[in-house]
Write a protein that holds these residues in place. Structure first.
Motif, PDB file in Angstrom:
ATOM      1  N   LYS A   1      34.949 -26.354  15.806  1.00 36.46           N
ATOM      2  CA  LYS A   1      36.177 -26.584  16.560  1.00 36.46           C
ATOM      3  C   LYS A   1      36.097 -27.865  17.390  1.00 36.46           C
ATOM      4  CE  LYS A   1      37.551 -21.741  16.606  1.00 36.46           C
ATOM      5  NZ  LYS A   1      37.958 -20.552  17.404  1.00 36.46           N
ATOM      6  N   GLU A   2      34.895 -28.199  17.862  1.00 29.53           N
ATOM      7  CA  GLU A   2      34.717 -29.434  18.615  1.00 29.53           C
ATOM      8  C   GLU A   2      34.993 -30.650  17.740  1.00 29.53           C
ATOM      9  OE1 GLU A   2      32.320 -26.295  20.675  1.00 29.53           O
ATOM     10  OE2 GLU A   2      32.719 -26.872  18.602  1.00 29.53           O
ATOM     11  N   VAL A   3      34.472 -30.619  16.519  1.00 29.72           N
ATOM     12  CA  VAL A   3      34.687 -31.729  15.589  1.00 29.72           C
ATOM     13  C   VAL A   3      36.152 -31.806  15.175  1.00 29.72           C
ATOM     14  CG1 VAL A   3      34.175 -32.583  13.257  1.00 29.72           C
ATOM     15  CG2 VAL A   3      32.326 -31.791  14.733  1.00 29.72           C
ATOM     16  N   PHE A   4      36.765 -30.667  14.894  1.00 31.16           N
ATOM     17  CA  PHE A   4      38.182 -30.654  14.532  1.00 31.16           C
ATOM     18  C   PHE A   4      39.029 -31.258  15.645  1.00 31.16           C
ATOM     19  CE2 PHE A   4      38.599 -27.098  11.110  1.00 31.16           C
ATOM     20  CZ  PHE A   4      37.756 -27.821  10.275  1.00 31.16           C
ATOM     21  N   SER A   5      38.736 -30.895  16.876  1.00 31.60           N
ATOM     22  CA  SER A   5      39.478 -31.426  18.018  1.00 31.60           C
ATOM     23  C   SER A   5      39.317 -32.935  18.117  1.00 31.60           C
ATOM     24  CB  SER A   5      38.984 -30.761  19.302  1.00 31.60           C
ATOM     25  OG  SER A   5      39.677 -31.248  20.425  1.00 31.60           O
ATOM     26  N   CYS A   6      38.113 -33.430  17.891  1.00 29.12           N
ATOM     27  CA  CYS A   6      37.844 -34.874  17.938  1.00 29.12           C
ATOM     28  C   CYS A   6      38.615 -35.611  16.847  1.00 29.12           C
ATOM     29  CB  CYS A   6      36.346 -35.117  17.799  1.00 29.12           C
ATOM     30  SG  CYS A   6      35.874 -36.863  17.764  1.00 29.12           S
ATOM     31  N   LEU A   7      38.633 -35.039  15.649  1.00 24.99           N
ATOM     32  CA  LEU A   7      39.340 -35.673  14.537  1.00 24.99           C
ATOM     33  C   LEU A   7      40.833 -35.771  14.830  1.00 24.99           C
ATOM     34  CD1 LEU A   7      37.533 -33.948  11.526  1.00 24.99           C
ATOM     35  CD2 LEU A   7      37.331 -36.336  12.207  1.00 24.99           C
ATOM     36  N   LYS A   8      41.410 -34.707  15.357  1.00 23.77           N
ATOM     37  CA  LYS A   8      42.842 -34.715  15.661  1.00 23.77           C
ATOM     38  C   LYS A   8      43.173 -35.755  16.729  1.00 23.77           C
ATOM     39  CE  LYS A   8      45.604 -32.359  14.149  1.00 23.77           C
ATOM     40  NZ  LYS A   8      46.472 -32.535  12.969  1.00 23.77           N
ATOM     41  N   LYS A   9      42.292 -35.887  17.714  1.00 27.27           N
ATOM     42  CA  LYS A   9      42.505 -36.887  18.756  1.00 27.27           C
ATOM     43  C   LYS A   9      42.487 -38.300  18.194  1.00 27.27           C
ATOM     44  CE  LYS A   9      40.669 -34.141  22.588  1.00 27.27           C
ATOM     45  NZ  LYS A   9      39.528 -33.965  23.527  1.00 27.27           N
ATOM     46  N   ASN A  10      41.768 -38.468  17.084  1.00 27.34           N
ATOM     47  CA  ASN A  10      41.684 -39.770  16.426  1.00 27.34           C
ATOM     48  C   ASN A  10      42.710 -39.912  15.294  1.00 27.34           C
ATOM     49  OD1 ASN A  10      39.123 -41.542  17.284  1.00 27.34           O
ATOM     50  ND2 ASN A  10      38.606 -39.372  17.517  1.00 27.34           N
ATOM     51  N   ASN A  11      43.686 -38.997  15.267  1.00 31.99           N
ATOM     52  CA  ASN A  11      44.773 -39.021  14.275  1.00 31.99           C
ATOM     53  C   ASN A  11      44.272 -38.966  12.839  1.00 31.99           C
ATOM     54  OD1 ASN A  11      46.905 -39.268  16.236  1.00 31.99           O
ATOM     55  ND2 ASN A  11      46.263 -41.395  16.540  1.00 31.99           N
ATOM     56  N   ILE A  12      43.201 -38.202  12.632  1.00 29.09           N
ATOM     57  CA  ILE A  12      42.672 -37.994  11.286  1.00 29.09           C
ATOM     58  C   ILE A  12      43.060 -36.592  10.838  1.00 29.09           C
ATOM     59  CG2 ILE A  12      40.583 -37.820   9.882  1.00 29.09           C
ATOM     60  CD1 ILE A  12      39.293 -39.856  11.751  1.00 29.09           C
ATOM     61  N   SER A  13      43.753 -36.500   9.718  1.00 27.84           N
ATOM     62  CA  SER A  13      44.204 -35.206   9.209  1.00 27.84           C
ATOM     63  C   SER A  13      43.021 -34.410   8.657  1.00 27.84           C
ATOM     64  CB  SER A  13      45.244 -35.399   8.112  1.00 27.84           C
ATOM     65  OG  SER A  13      46.381 -36.069   8.615  1.00 27.84           O
TER      66      SER A  13
END
Length: 233
Positions: A97-109
């Motif tokens: 979930k930490e990685v998913f949150s980071c990816l979303k913050k970086n606008n990566i689907s």
């Protein structure tokens, strides 16, 4: 430019091993009750082929049984997997979930492309509330060829993905990345094999390592030499 990370599920995001043995035991106990199986549950054989589509699993585990019985067994096994997931007997790998949150913050689907069946994937996504971050989840049963590379290609085409990576623990994930012009990130987790991981552009021991790779995904095609230096393959 549309960036994305496409994740495998079993052995990458979800610790399948926690529910695999109990679900397989449930299934083979059922077969024993019907006099369709003698001997121990072939858990070791299943571990060796982990990651292949379920029809191939049952061809391997039940080579002398009818197609009809294999299909019935597949259905029963799926029900046991879903029940065990809903009973909280499985677990995500650390930092999903930490990685998913980071990816979303970086606008990566974020997508999931798995050899698991739709009902199984849905149970995991719903139980762990992953839809907060996911764009879409795809099962191998949506592709007639049952080929992971074809499944990833369908995701790329549908969503117009121009750069990114496929994250997984087995050779099918690595091939799916390479054959579709994406970066291959190999996860050195429970079911991974060194000979397969050696073919990935990057090998990670923890999903958090993906955060350091994000800046390199802005170019296409990706510089795999740079990624090798980051991943320390």
């Amino acid at each position: 430019m549309s960036q994305a990370l496409i994740f495998d599920m079993d052995g990458t995001l979800f610790q399948t091993d926690k529910i695999l043995e109990i679900s397989l035991d449930d299934t083979f106990n059922h077969l024993r009750s019907l006099d369709h199986w003698e001997g121990v549950t072939p858990i070791d054989t299943y571990r060796e082929i982990m990651g292949v589509p379920l029809p191939i699993v049952w061809e391997t585990l039940l080579p002398n049984h009818s197609i009809e019985l294999r299909e019935q067994t597949d259905s029963y096994f799926l029900k046991r997997l879903v029940t065990n997931i809903k009973n909280g007997k499985g677990a995500l790998y650390p930092n999903v979930k930490e990685v998913f949150s980071c990816l979303k913050k970086n606008n990566i689907s974020i997508y999931i492309a798995s050899n698991g069946l739709t009902a199984y994937l849905k149970a995991i996504v719903e139980y762990y509330e992953l839809n907060i971050w996911l764009t879409e989840t795809y099962s191998i049963e949506q592709i007639e060829s049952l080929n992971k590379s074809d499944l990833v290609r369908s995701i790329i085409d549908k969503h117009g993905i121009t750069s990114g990576a496929v994250v997984g623990d087995r050779l099918s994930d690595i091939k799916a990345a390479k054959e579709n012009g994406l970066v291959s990130i190999g996860c050195n987790f429970d079911f991974a094999r060194k000979d397969e991981l050696s073919q990935a552009a990057v090998v990670i021991d923890d999903l958090l390592e993906i955060e350091s790779i994000i800046p390199t995904l802005t170019t296409f095609p990706v510089n795999e030499l740079l990624l090798n230096n980051i991943g320390g393959k």
